[in-house]
Design a protein around this motif. Structure first.
Motif, PDB file in Angstrom:
ATOM      1  N   GLU A 131       0.825  -1.202   0.000  1.00  0.00           N
ATOM      2  CA  GLU A 131       0.000   0.000   0.000  1.00  0.00           C
ATOM      3  C   GLU A 131       0.867   1.263   0.000  1.00  0.00           C
ATOM      4  OE1 GLU A 131      -2.761  -0.117   3.206  1.00  0.00           O
ATOM      5  OE2 GLU A 131      -3.860  -1.857   2.436  1.00  0.00           O
ATOM      6  N   ARG A 132       0.233   2.382  -0.272  1.00  0.00           N
ATOM      7  CA  ARG A 132       0.850   3.721  -0.226  1.00  0.00           C
ATOM      8  C   ARG A 132       2.073   3.802  -1.145  1.00  0.00           C
ATOM      9  NH1 ARG A 132       1.030   5.285   6.125  1.00  0.00           N
ATOM     10  NH2 ARG A 132       1.478   7.358   5.263  1.00  0.00           N
ATOM     11  N   VAL A 133       1.968   3.159  -2.296  1.00  0.00           N
ATOM     12  CA  VAL A 133       3.103   3.114  -3.214  1.00  0.00           C
ATOM     13  C   VAL A 133       3.448   4.505  -3.740  1.00  0.00           C
ATOM     14  CG1 VAL A 133       3.920   2.235  -5.435  1.00  0.00           C
ATOM     15  CG2 VAL A 133       2.728   0.704  -3.849  1.00  0.00           C
ATOM     16  N   ALA A 134       2.450   5.291  -4.100  1.00  0.00           N
ATOM     17  CA  ALA A 134       2.724   6.640  -4.605  1.00  0.00           C
ATOM     18  C   ALA A 134       3.446   7.476  -3.560  1.00  0.00           C
ATOM     19  CB  ALA A 134       1.420   7.308  -5.031  1.00  0.00           C
ATOM     20  N   GLU A 135       3.036   7.343  -2.312  1.00  0.00           N
ATOM     21  CA  GLU A 135       3.686   8.097  -1.240  1.00  0.00           C
ATOM     22  C   GLU A 135       5.126   7.623  -1.047  1.00  0.00           C
ATOM     23  OE1 GLU A 135       2.798   9.275   3.448  1.00  0.00           O
ATOM     24  OE2 GLU A 135       1.353   8.086   2.300  1.00  0.00           O
ATOM     25  N   ARG A 136       5.337   6.322  -1.173  1.00  0.00           N
ATOM     26  CA  ARG A 136       6.698   5.780  -1.049  1.00  0.00           C
ATOM     27  C   ARG A 136       7.588   6.312  -2.169  1.00  0.00           C
ATOM     28  NH1 ARG A 136       6.387   0.774   2.151  1.00  0.00           N
ATOM     29  NH2 ARG A 136       4.186   0.293   2.525  1.00  0.00           N
ATOM     30  N   LEU A 137       7.060   6.335  -3.388  1.00  0.00           N
ATOM     31  CA  LEU A 137       7.836   6.834  -4.516  1.00  0.00           C
ATOM     32  C   LEU A 137       8.189   8.310  -4.337  1.00  0.00           C
ATOM     33  CD1 LEU A 137       5.983   5.107  -7.485  1.00  0.00           C
ATOM     34  CD2 LEU A 137       8.359   4.710  -6.798  1.00  0.00           C
ATOM     35  N   ALA A 138       7.244   9.084  -3.837  1.00  0.00           N
ATOM     36  CA  ALA A 138       7.516  10.504  -3.605  1.00  0.00           C
ATOM     37  C   ALA A 138       8.594  10.688  -2.545  1.00  0.00           C
ATOM     38  CB  ALA A 138       6.228  11.218  -3.183  1.00  0.00           C
ATOM     39  N   CYS A 139       8.552   9.868  -1.518  1.00  0.00           N
ATOM     40  CA  CYS A 139       9.555   9.956  -0.453  1.00  0.00           C
ATOM     41  C   CYS A 139      10.924   9.514  -0.977  1.00  0.00           C
ATOM     42  CB  CYS A 139       9.127   9.097   0.728  1.00  0.00           C
ATOM     43  SG  CYS A 139      10.147   9.310   2.203  1.00  0.00           S
ATOM     44  N   ARG A 140      10.921   8.472  -1.808  1.00  0.00           N
ATOM     45  CA  ARG A 140      12.169   8.019  -2.424  1.00  0.00           C
ATOM     46  C   ARG A 140      12.795   9.147  -3.243  1.00  0.00           C
ATOM     47  NH1 ARG A 140      13.747   2.562  -5.474  1.00  0.00           N
ATOM     48  NH2 ARG A 140      14.959   3.384  -7.221  1.00  0.00           N
ATOM     49  N   THR A 141      11.965   9.862  -3.979  1.00  0.00           N
ATOM     50  CA  THR A 141      12.464  10.971  -4.796  1.00  0.00           C
ATOM     51  C   THR A 141      13.028  12.085  -3.925  1.00  0.00           C
ATOM     52  OG1 THR A 141      10.913  10.450  -6.574  1.00  0.00           O
ATOM     53  CG2 THR A 141      11.800  12.679  -6.514  1.00  0.00           C
ATOM     54  N   ARG A 142      12.375  12.377  -2.807  1.00  0.00           N
ATOM     55  CA  ARG A 142      12.908  13.396  -1.890  1.00  0.00           C
ATOM     56  C   ARG A 142      14.255  12.960  -1.305  1.00  0.00           C
ATOM     57  NH1 ARG A 142       7.572  13.397  -0.105  1.00  0.00           N
ATOM     58  NH2 ARG A 142       8.122  12.434   1.894  1.00  0.00           N
ATOM     59  N   ALA A 143      14.376  11.660  -1.049  1.00  0.00           N
ATOM     60  CA  ALA A 143      15.659  11.150  -0.545  1.00  0.00           C
ATOM     61  C   ALA A 143      16.769  11.371  -1.570  1.00  0.00           C
ATOM     62  CB  ALA A 143      15.534   9.669  -0.208  1.00  0.00           C
ATOM     63  N   TYR A 144      16.449  11.160  -2.851  1.00  0.00           N
ATOM     64  CA  TYR A 144      17.432  11.426  -3.901  1.00  0.00           C
ATOM     65  C   TYR A 144      17.815  12.897  -3.935  1.00  0.00           C
ATOM     66  CZ  TYR A 144      16.654   6.815  -6.073  1.00  0.00           C
ATOM     67  OH  TYR A 144      16.584   5.478  -6.338  1.00  0.00           O
ATOM     68  N   ASP A 145      16.841  13.780  -3.720  1.00  0.00           N
ATOM     69  CA  ASP A 145      17.133  15.213  -3.713  1.00  0.00           C
ATOM     70  C   ASP A 145      18.159  15.551  -2.633  1.00  0.00           C
ATOM     71  OD1 ASP A 145      15.367  15.684  -5.774  1.00  0.00           O
ATOM     72  OD2 ASP A 145      13.716  16.311  -4.470  1.00  0.00           O
ATOM     73  N   VAL A 146      17.956  14.983  -1.447  1.00  0.00           N
ATOM     74  CA  VAL A 146      18.892  15.244  -0.352  1.00  0.00           C
ATOM     75  C   VAL A 146      20.260  14.640  -0.666  1.00  0.00           C
ATOM     76  CG1 VAL A 146      19.360  14.866   2.092  1.00  0.00           C
ATOM     77  CG2 VAL A 146      17.042  15.398   1.352  1.00  0.00           C
ATOM     78  N   LEU A 147      20.263  13.432  -1.228  1.00  0.00           N
ATOM     79  CA  LEU A 147      21.527  12.783  -1.599  1.00  0.00           C
ATOM     80  C   LEU A 147      22.294  13.640  -2.591  1.00  0.00           C
ATOM     81  CD1 LEU A 147      23.433  10.281  -1.756  1.00  0.00           C
ATOM     82  CD2 LEU A 147      21.920   9.414  -3.559  1.00  0.00           C
ATOM     83  N   ARG A 148      21.611  14.081  -3.624  1.00  0.00           N
ATOM     84  CA  ARG A 148      22.266  14.888  -4.656  1.00  0.00           C
ATOM     85  C   ARG A 148      22.811  16.191  -4.070  1.00  0.00           C
ATOM     86  NH1 ARG A 148      18.271  15.061  -7.647  1.00  0.00           N
ATOM     87  NH2 ARG A 148      17.491  17.159  -7.214  1.00  0.00           N
TER      88      ARG A 148
END
Length: 349
Positions: free
Chosen positions: A280-297
Motif C-alpha cells: 500500500e501507499r506506493v505513490a507516497e513511497r515513490l515521492a519519499c524516495r524521490t525526496r531522498a534522492y534530492d537530499v543525496l544529490r
C-alpha cells in the motif's frame, strides 16, 4: 536497548571505522577484496535478518537498515556486493522449497556468499533470459546484463522467464561452467570495484532441487514494484557520509541544515517501510524516495563544493561519494520509480 545499541549495529560501526572507510579509496580503484566480505561475515552481518534457527541473527528490520546505512556510507562498493546476499536469504527463509534446507544455513552463517542474477526480469515482456523445462530440471538461455560480485560470490540466484510468462528462480554456482560464461569485468562510472559482469547463458541446466520459486511474472512484478518504491538505506548512508565531509571541511552551518533535511526524509521513509501493508501507499513511497534522492544529490554536491579543487583527486572521498550517489539514483530502479523521479525533476525545473 534501542536499535542503535544493537550488537550488530555496534559491530558495523566498528568495521566501518576500522576497515571500510579507511580503505574505501583504495577499494574504489583496486576492487572489493575478499577480506572485506570475510570481515562482514565474521561480524555476523551476512545473517542480520536470517532466522535464528538457521544460524542468523533474526534482527528487526530497523537494525538491518541501520547496518546497511553504515556499510554504504563507509564503502558503497563493499556494501553493494554484500547487499546482494540478503535477498536470497530472505527468499529462502520464506520458501517451503527443498532447496531451503540445503542452502539457508550456509547463507545465514556466511559460509557461502550469494549474488542475484534476475534484475532483467523487470524488462518483461522482453525476455533477456529464457527458461524452459528440460528433463528433471530447467534450461536457461540468454544474457544476464548485470551480475555483481563475480569472483567473490559462491552462488547466484538466477531467474528466467518461460514461454507462458512464468518466472523460474534457481540457484547456480557462481563460476564458469558448461552453459555459463562471464564477460570481462565492466568498467563503470561508479562501483567498478563491485566486480560486475554480464553472463552469457547457452543451455545452462539446473536441476529441480535447485529451484527456489516458480511464480507468474505479474505476481512477482506487483510485489517488486511496491518493494522498489521504498527509499534505500544506502541513500541515507552515502548522504550522511557526504554531510559529515561538509562539516569536516569547515562548513558546520551547511552541514547542520543538510542533516536536518536528511533526518526528516529518513524518518518519513522508514515510517513508510514499517507500514503493516507493504503493498500500500506506493505513490507516497515513490515521492519519499524521490525526496531522498534530492537530499543525496544536494549533500554530495555540497561535499564537492566544500572540498573545492581537491575533490577532483581520485583519493578524495568527495568525488567518490558523488559518483556513488549517481549510482544509487538507478540502483533497483523500476519503471514506476523512473517515472516518478523524472516527473519530479521536470516539475522542479
Amino acid at each position: 536497548m534501542t536499535f542503535e545499541d544493537h550488537p550488530l549495529v555496534v559491530a558495523a560501526r566498528s568495521l566501518a571505522a576500522g576497515l571500510l572507510a579507511p580503505d574505501a579509496a583504495r577499494v574504489d580503484v583496486e576492487g572489493v577484496p575478499a577480506g572485506h566480505l570475510d570481515a562482514i561475515r565474521d561480524a555476523g552481518l551476512l545473517g542480520v535478518s536470517a532466522p535464528v534457527e538457521y544460524g542468523g541473527a533474526g534482527a528487526p528490520d530497523a537494525v538491518a537498515r541501520e547496518v546497511a546505512e553504515i556499510l554504504a556510507g563507509a564503502c558503497c562498493s563493499t556494501w553493494f556486493v554484500q547487499t546482494q546476499h540478503h535477498t536470497p536469504v530472505r527468499m529462502l527463509a520464506r520458501s517451503a522449497a527443498p532447496v531451503r534446507e540445503r542452502l539457508l544455513r550456509r547463507l545465514a552463517t556466511g559460509e557461502a556468499l550469494a549474488g542475484i542474477a534476475y534484475a532483467h526480469v523487470r524488462a518483461f515482456p522482453r525476455r533477456p533470459v529464457r527458461a524452459a523445462r528440460e528433463g528433471d530440471g530447467w534450461r536457461f538461455d540468454g544474457t544476464v546484463p548485470w551480475f555483481t560480485g563475480w569472483g567473490l560470490n559462491d552462488l547466484m540466484l538466477l531467474a528466467g522467464v518461460t514461454d507462458t510468462g512464468e518466472l523460474v528462480f534457481a540457484f547456480a554456482d557462481a563460476r564458469e561452467q558448461p552453459g555459463l560464461r562471464a564477460s570481462p569485468p565492466m568498467r563503470l562510472a561508479a562501483l567498478t570495484a563491485a566486480r560486475t559482469v554480464s553472463l552469457g547463458l547457452d543451455g545452462l541446466w539446473l536441476p529441480d532441487e535447485s529451484v527456489l520459486l516458480r511464480t507468474p511474472h505479474k505476481v512477482f512484478a506487483a510485489t517488486d514494484r511496491a518493494r522498489a518504491a521504498n527509499a534505500s538505506p544506502a541513500v541515507f548512508g552515502v548522504a550522511r557520509a557526504a554531510v559529515e565531509l561538509v562539516a569536516e571541511s569547515g562548513e558546520p552551518d551547511t552541514a547542520r541544515a543538510l542533516r536536518e533535511r536528511l533526518d526528516a526524509v529518513r524518518e518519513s521513509a522508514y515510517a513508510l517501510a514499517e507500514h503493516p501493508e507493504p503493498l500500500e501507499r506506493v505513490a507516497e513511497r515513490l515521492a519519499c524516495r524521490t525526496r531522498a534522492y534530492d537530499v543525496l544529490r544536494t549533500a554530495t554536491t555540497a561535499a564537492v563544493v566544500a572540498r573545492g579543487g581537491r575533490a577532483m583527486d581520485l583519493r578524495e572521498p568527495a568525488q567518490r561519494l558523488s559518483r556513488e550517489g549517481m549510482f544509487l539514483l538507478i540502483q533497483g530502479q523500476t519503471s514506476d520509480a523512473r517515472r516518478a523521479h523524472l516527473d519530479a525533476l521536470a516539475g522542479s525545473g
